[in-house]
Design a protein around this motif. Structure first.
Motif, PDB file in Angstrom:
ATOM      1  N   PRO A 178      -4.161   9.840  -1.803  1.00 23.99           N
ATOM      2  CA  PRO A 178      -4.913   8.577  -1.708  1.00 23.99           C
ATOM      3  C   PRO A 178      -6.310   8.722  -2.379  1.00 23.99           C
ATOM      4  CG  PRO A 178      -5.103   9.986   0.218  1.00 23.99           C
ATOM      5  CD  PRO A 178      -3.685  10.630  -0.659  1.00 23.99           C
ATOM      6  N   ARG A 199       0.953  -1.350   0.043  1.00 21.83           N
ATOM      7  CA  ARG A 199       0.164  -0.014  -0.030  1.00 21.83           C
ATOM      8  C   ARG A 199       0.761   1.236   0.084  1.00 21.83           C
ATOM      9  NH1 ARG A 199      -2.653   3.861   2.291  1.00 21.83           N
ATOM     10  NH2 ARG A 199      -5.047   4.187   2.017  1.00 21.83           N
ATOM     11  N   LEU A 231       0.763   3.757  -2.830  1.00 25.45           N
ATOM     12  CA  LEU A 231       0.515   5.355  -2.881  1.00 25.45           C
ATOM     13  C   LEU A 231       1.516   6.247  -3.097  1.00 25.45           C
ATOM     14  CD1 LEU A 231      -1.458   7.036  -1.321  1.00 25.45           C
ATOM     15  CD2 LEU A 231      -0.486   6.909   0.596  1.00 25.45           C
TER      16      LEU A 231
END
Length: 126
Positions: free
Chosen positions: A32, A21, A25
């Motif tokens: 986000p 993640r 990102l």
């Protein structure tokens, strides 16, 4: 192969699901909202790409398989999607070589890996 640990609730971490993640990102400049938009678009568009691959295998159309697998591989690569990238690469190479002898098994593997990726991405987009 690295060891992957789950979170305190016993669920696999994003890394365990094949998605980093934090790295993902970072690919979206730390935004986000942009990441969520791209994930949502992928979740909407990619099933038809998988369907194109399935249709190519069913029709035993090697060139169409190479093209459709390449297309999905590119769409998945932005997410890291290791196992899905590997599965699409296998199908892409089979199509390019005109050797579909293992395409059915490779398609089954792709479908399993694709489902896992979709589940993980749905979790990130939520």
């Amino acid at each position: 192969m690295p060891t992957v640990h789950g979170n305190p609730h016993g669920e696999p971490s994003d890394t365990a699901r094949g998605i980093d993640r934090a790295g993902l990102l970072e690919r979206f400049c730390g935004d986000p909202q942009i990441m969520a938009l791209v994930i949502e678009e992928f979740l909407v568009q990619s099933p038809s790409q998988l369907s194109d691959i399935r249709d190519s295998v069913t029709a035993r159309d090697a060139m169409a398989l190479a093209r459709s697998a390449h297309r999905l591989k590119g769409a998945v690569a932005i997410f890291g999607g290791g196992p899905v990238v590997e599965a699409t690469l296998q199908l892409e190479r089979a199509g390019a070589a005109g050797d579909l002898s293992e395409a059915d098994a490779a398609l089954l593997d792709l479908q399993v890996q694709f489902g896992r990726l979709h589940d993980a991405l749905r979790g990130l987009a939520a």
